[in-house]
Scaffold this active site. Sequence first.
Site, PDB file in Angstrom:
ATOM      1  N   GLY A 276      31.230 -38.676 -29.816  1.00 52.52           N
ATOM      2  CA  GLY A 276      30.691 -39.292 -29.601  1.00 52.52           C
ATOM      3  C   GLY A 276      29.961 -39.018 -28.362  1.00 52.52           C
ATOM      4  O   GLY A 276      28.970 -39.762 -28.169  1.00 52.52           O
TER       5      GLY A 276
ATOM      6  N   TYR B 134      34.482 -20.139 -35.873  1.00 56.11           N
ATOM      7  CA  TYR B 134      34.150 -21.570 -35.881  1.00 56.11           C
ATOM      8  C   TYR B 134      33.235 -21.544 -37.360  1.00 56.11           C
ATOM      9  O   TYR B 134      33.313 -22.233 -37.870  1.00 56.11           O
ATOM     10  CB  TYR B 134      33.050 -21.233 -35.086  1.00 56.11           C
TER      11      TYR B 134
ATOM     12  N   LYS C   5      33.694 -24.051 -40.285  1.00 52.85           N
ATOM     13  CA  LYS C   5      32.446 -25.320 -40.878  1.00 52.85           C
ATOM     14  C   LYS C   5      32.620 -24.947 -43.023  1.00 52.85           C
ATOM     15  O   LYS C   5      31.511 -25.735 -43.328  1.00 52.85           O
ATOM     16  CB  LYS C   5      31.056 -25.159 -40.389  1.00 52.85           C
TER      17      LYS C   5
END
Length: 255
Positions: A20, A162, A166
Amino acid sequence: MMPSVRFADLEGASVLITGGGTGIGARLTEGFARQGAKVAFIDIAEAQSRTLCGEVADLTGSKPLFLNADLRDIDALRAAVKAAETAHGPISVLVNNAANDIRHAAETVSVDEWDDNLAINLRPHFFTVQAVVPGMKEIGQGAIVNFTSTSFMLNIGDMPAYTAAKAGIIGLTKGLAGRYGKDGIRVNAIAPGWVITERQRQLWAAPGKVEAHVARQAIPREMHPDDMVGPCLFLASDASAMLTAQTLIVDGGVL
């Protein structure tokens, strides 16, 4: 531009966001703070995260709680979740946002590189959920939003570990939604298209490449991190009370 809508149930909510402190995650931190939520976020980028905390405090009057941890270290991740709960109460909204979309050639990826990629891009999603679920059960509700990507749907070939991670996030989302729906916990995913963060602009947005991608979108403008805030707030709020096990594609209409 931040969304103008206000979700009343997010005011005072205990929100935890992974990754974040920068990129999309930083705007999610700001977006939830603007809703009046008590926001904690985990990030490894200490200087940028501390700067963000000051900026968000100036904008909203509420300072997010920054928790410095490497999500590959599951013990550190669990400790960060505990610290967020101690500060803000049981987590009612979890946003699994952290990721690293480093490019890598299938022909040369080593076992260690493969494992490290999934240790960043898939494994923390599960273990963060595992850590927050007891608190969500205690309060009888929870919303989990897992960030995936459209990259694996578009057959992009220069980051196979990756894209595998995902794709795995969608399977994880559906499985956990089935597991925890009876406990009042909803689990959904967001699949962004190409969001032009500062990192993307520096590393991969070669001249003409962004323009060519935008031309494929039904909405012909660049997507920016702010564009992910509204969809995430919606999935976190009671506006989506009967929505679970779903993947929301936010890509300007490429797919």
